[in-house]
Design a protein around this motif. Structure first.
Motif, PDB file in Angstrom:
ATOM      1  N   MET A   1       0.822  -1.204   0.000  1.00 28.07           N
ATOM      2  CA  MET A   1       0.000   0.000   0.000  1.00 28.07           C
ATOM      3  C   MET A   1       0.859   1.258   0.000  1.00 28.07           C
ATOM      4  O   MET A   1       0.533   2.251  -0.659  1.00 28.07           O
ATOM      5  CB  MET A   1      -0.928  -0.015   1.230  1.00 28.07           C
ATOM      6  N   ARG A   2       1.947   1.236   0.745  1.00 25.30           N
ATOM      7  CA  ARG A   2       2.814   2.415   0.798  1.00 25.30           C
ATOM      8  C   ARG A   2       3.432   2.672  -0.573  1.00 25.30           C
ATOM      9  O   ARG A   2       3.581   3.826  -0.984  1.00 25.30           O
ATOM     10  CB  ARG A   2       3.897   2.216   1.845  1.00 25.30           C
ATOM     11  N   VAL A   3       3.814   1.588  -1.288  1.00 30.14           N
ATOM     12  CA  VAL A   3       4.407   1.760  -2.612  1.00 30.14           C
ATOM     13  C   VAL A   3       3.396   2.347  -3.566  1.00 30.14           C
ATOM     14  O   VAL A   3       3.695   3.255  -4.359  1.00 30.14           O
ATOM     15  CB  VAL A   3       4.955   0.420  -3.139  1.00 30.14           C
ATOM     16  N   PHE A   4       2.146   1.906  -3.487  1.00 30.31           N
ATOM     17  CA  PHE A   4       1.099   2.437  -4.368  1.00 30.31           C
ATOM     18  C   PHE A   4       0.855   3.921  -4.105  1.00 30.31           C
ATOM     19  O   PHE A   4       0.715   4.712  -5.042  1.00 30.31           O
ATOM     20  CB  PHE A   4      -0.185   1.621  -4.153  1.00 30.31           C
ATOM     21  N   SER A   5       0.815   4.324  -2.838  1.00 35.74           N
ATOM     22  CA  SER A   5       0.611   5.738  -2.495  1.00 35.74           C
ATOM     23  C   SER A   5       1.760   6.589  -3.019  1.00 35.74           C
ATOM     24  O   SER A   5       1.550   7.706  -3.532  1.00 35.74           O
ATOM     25  CB  SER A   5       0.491   5.891  -0.971  1.00 35.74           C
ATOM     26  N   PHE A   6       2.960   6.099  -2.896  1.00 36.39           N
ATOM     27  CA  PHE A   6       4.129   6.848  -3.376  1.00 36.39           C
ATOM     28  C   PHE A   6       4.085   7.010  -4.886  1.00 36.39           C
ATOM     29  O   PHE A   6       4.340   8.099  -5.431  1.00 36.39           O
ATOM     30  CB  PHE A   6       5.403   6.114  -2.949  1.00 36.39           C
ATOM     31  N   VAL A   7       3.717   5.918  -5.606  1.00 35.11           N
ATOM     32  CA  VAL A   7       3.640   5.994  -7.070  1.00 35.11           C
ATOM     33  C   VAL A   7       2.537   6.938  -7.492  1.00 35.11           C
ATOM     34  O   VAL A   7       2.689   7.743  -8.417  1.00 35.11           O
ATOM     35  CB  VAL A   7       3.427   4.589  -7.658  1.00 35.11           C
ATOM     36  N   ALA A   8       1.370   6.894  -6.819  1.00 33.90           N
ATOM     37  CA  ALA A   8       0.250   7.783  -7.154  1.00 33.90           C
ATOM     38  C   ALA A   8       0.639   9.241  -6.959  1.00 33.90           C
ATOM     39  O   ALA A   8       0.343  10.106  -7.787  1.00 33.90           O
ATOM     40  CB  ALA A   8      -0.975   7.421  -6.308  1.00 33.90           C
ATOM     41  N   ALA A   9       1.322   9.540  -5.855  1.00 35.84           N
ATOM     42  CA  ALA A   9       1.752  10.916  -5.592  1.00 35.84           C
ATOM     43  C   ALA A   9       2.736  11.384  -6.641  1.00 35.84           C
ATOM     44  O   ALA A   9       2.709  12.541  -7.092  1.00 35.84           O
ATOM     45  CB  ALA A   9       2.368  11.003  -4.205  1.00 35.84           C
ATOM     46  N   LEU A  10       3.632  10.488  -7.068  1.00 33.43           N
ATOM     47  CA  LEU A  10       4.620  10.851  -8.088  1.00 33.43           C
ATOM     48  C   LEU A  10       3.957  11.140  -9.419  1.00 33.43           C
ATOM     49  O   LEU A  10       4.300  12.091 -10.122  1.00 33.43           O
ATOM     50  CB  LEU A  10       5.633   9.711  -8.233  1.00 33.43           C
ATOM     51  N   VAL A  11       2.932  10.359  -9.772  1.00 33.32           N
ATOM     52  CA  VAL A  11       2.216  10.572 -11.031  1.00 33.32           C
ATOM     53  C   VAL A  11       1.479  11.902 -10.998  1.00 33.32           C
ATOM     54  O   VAL A  11       1.506  12.685 -11.964  1.00 33.32           O
ATOM     55  CB  VAL A  11       1.245   9.406 -11.303  1.00 33.32           C
ATOM     56  N   VAL A  12       0.793  12.199  -9.887  1.00 33.06           N
ATOM     57  CA  VAL A  12       0.045  13.469  -9.767  1.00 33.06           C
ATOM     58  C   VAL A  12       1.001  14.650  -9.852  1.00 33.06           C
ATOM     59  O   VAL A  12       0.738  15.660 -10.519  1.00 33.06           O
ATOM     60  CB  VAL A  12      -0.761  13.496  -8.457  1.00 33.06           C
ATOM     61  N   ALA A  13       2.144  14.551  -9.171  1.00 30.82           N
ATOM     62  CA  ALA A  13       3.123  15.641  -9.209  1.00 30.82           C
ATOM     63  C   ALA A  13       3.639  15.856 -10.617  1.00 30.82           C
ATOM     64  O   ALA A  13       3.841  17.008 -11.066  1.00 30.82           O
ATOM     65  CB  ALA A  13       4.271  15.349  -8.258  1.00 30.82           C
ATOM     66  N   SER A  14       3.851  14.781 -11.363  1.00 26.31           N
ATOM     67  CA  SER A  14       4.345  14.905 -12.738  1.00 26.31           C
ATOM     68  C   SER A  14       3.319  15.593 -13.619  1.00 26.31           C
ATOM     69  O   SER A  14       3.634  16.453 -14.447  1.00 26.31           O
ATOM     70  CB  SER A  14       4.693  13.517 -13.290  1.00 26.31           C
ATOM     71  N   ILE A  15       2.055  15.192 -13.440  1.00 22.42           N
ATOM     72  CA  ILE A  15       0.989  15.812 -14.245  1.00 22.42           C
ATOM     73  C   ILE A  15       0.894  17.303 -13.951  1.00 22.42           C
ATOM     74  O   ILE A  15       0.776  18.142 -14.850  1.00 22.42           O
ATOM     75  CB  ILE A  15      -0.352  15.102 -13.990  1.00 22.42           C
ATOM     76  N   LEU A  16       0.927  17.667 -12.665  1.00 23.98           N
ATOM     77  CA  LEU A  16       0.854  19.081 -12.285  1.00 23.98           C
ATOM     78  C   LEU A  16       2.041  19.854 -12.834  1.00 23.98           C
ATOM     79  O   LEU A  16       1.905  21.008 -13.280  1.00 23.98           O
ATOM     80  CB  LEU A  16       0.782  19.216 -10.767  1.00 23.98           C
TER      81      LEU A  16
END
Length: 422
Positions: A1-16
């Motif tokens: 779960m922690r890995v998924f949260s980290f990947v999701a945050a990284l994707v959102v930051a990249s999009i922004l």
């Protein structure tokens, strides 16, 4: 779960990051056109008659088209009220006060007695001086008669001298008789000079006696200390029984009508002030029942402008005379003063439009017909709630009011025109 949260945050930051910082490239790749207005910009319209240029890579600024207006300029100062005249009335002689004191705040007229002093023996001294004057005057006729007698004796001696001389020439008179006649003439001449000296001495005695009388009369005149001008007593007069020495204070008088407004003009503004110029002022403190709690506006004119600057502040003293018939304006009140000056053509712009160039010069940035930025040095004339009045621009100017800090002179910008109603 922690890995998924980290990947999701990284994707959102990249999009922004791509959307915010690489938005023009993203829109170009997807074939879109960017029409989003810069945040914080006011509603705008394109300048009439101008074609919409390609502003993709240009800095966006908000521009206001300003037209110069004729305004009545005024030199704004902060000063204080000052009595037209103030004097400490002092004693010129030594004596005891024999009059009841007048209380401070009382209105006095010019020539009114403030303090009366004990006469003492001054009256006797005056009578003695007058008697000496009468005696000196009586000596003048006697001295004049002696002079006339000496002149007559001189004429007689000269007649005898002339007769003896003629008789001696005919051998009818001796040499001794001629010598006696000559001696008589010399003696008569000496008597004439002595009589003239006596007459001059008598006349000098008169003048000396007159001076003594005048001195005694002046000494008695000093016993009544009078007001030099009409005004208000700022202190009680000397108390009954007090001993006043020369220089001791009898009372302090101030004159408040007219009253002066005193301020100090900086050297950058002194050339705009002229003696005789109309001026207005408002007292900072006034009637508490007034809506603003401030004093009523007053009008006057400049009566004095110093030619010498204060060594410490490098400012010039200016005085304005204001009528004060009801004495409602007090000495020492703070006043906001406006002195009328020659009119000028100026632009009304928001204070935020002001900026500095690399040399630290105050000015505004404008654009020309090709949207090229220019820097113009300006001079601040007046600060108002609606903005600041500036000189240094032409009759018309397109002034950058938002975004001027992010551009320099010589660069092209993408202007957004601000409506005048905004």
């Amino acid at each position: 779960m922690r890995v998924f949260s980290f990947v999701a945050a990284l994707v959102v930051a990249s999009i922004l990051y791509v959307y915010i910082f690489q938005r023009p490239a993203l829109y170009a790749w997807m074939g879109w056109s960017e029409t989003v207005q810069e945040p914080g910009a006011v509603a705008a319209t394109d300048a009439p008659g101008t074609a919409a240029p390609d502003t993709t890579d240009l800095v966006k600024v908000v521009v206001r088209r300003s037209e110069a207006q004729q305004i009545d300029t005024a030199v704004v100062l902060r000063g204080q009220t000052e009595a037209a005249r103030e004097v400490n009335v002092q004693s010129e002689t030594s004596a005891v006060v024999i009059s009841e004191p007048l209380r401070k705040g009382a209105q006095v007229e010019a020539g009114q007695a403030l303090c009366r002093l004990d006469e003492g023996t001054r009256g006797v001294a005056l009578e003695q001086a007058r008697a000496q004057l009468d005696e000196a005057r009586a000596r003048v006729p006697e001295s004049a008669a002696r002079l006339d007698q000496a002149l007559a004796q001189l004429d007689e001696a000269r007649i005898n001298q002339n007769a003896s001389s003629k008789l001696s020439e005919g051998g009818f008179a001796s040499t001794t008789r001629v010598a006696n006649a000559d001696a008589a003439v010399a003696s008569a001449l000496a008597a004439v000079e002595s009589a003239r000296a006596g007459l001059q001495g008598a006349q000098s005695g008169i003048r000396s006696a007159e001076a003594a009388v005048a001195s005694a009369e002046k000494e008695i005149e000093r016993l009544t200390i009078k007001a030099p001008f009409g005004g208000l007593l700022e202190s009680d007069t000397a108390e009954l029984g007090a001993l006043l020495q020369p220089g001791a204070l009898c009372a302090t008088i101030i004159q408040l009508d007219p009253i002066k407004l005193v301020a100090f003009v900086p050297e950058t503004e002194v050339s705009r002030v002229r003696p005789g110029a109309p001026a207005g002022a408002q007292l900072v403190a006034g009637d508490s029942t007034a809506p603003t709690g401030r004093g009523a506006p007053v009008q006057g004119q400049v009566t004095f402008l110093s030619r010498s600057a204060d060594e410490m502040t490098r400012t010039f003293r200016v005085e304005i005379e204001v009528p004060n018939p009801d004495l409602s304006i007090r000495d020492g009140q703070t006043a906001e003063i406006l002195i009328s000056a020659a009119g000028a053509t100026a632009h009304l712009l928001p204070q935020s439009a002001l900026t500095l160039n690399d040399e630290g010069t105050l000015g505004v940035r404008t654009i020309d017909s090709d949207a090229i930025v220019e820097f113009h040095e300006v001079r601040l004339m007046r600060d108002t709630p609606d903005g600041v009045w500036l000189t240094g621009l032409g009759d018309k100017a397109d002034v950058i009011v938002l975004g001027q800090e992010y551009v320099i002179a010589g660069v092209r910008v993408a202007p957004t025109w601000q409506e005048l109603s905004q």
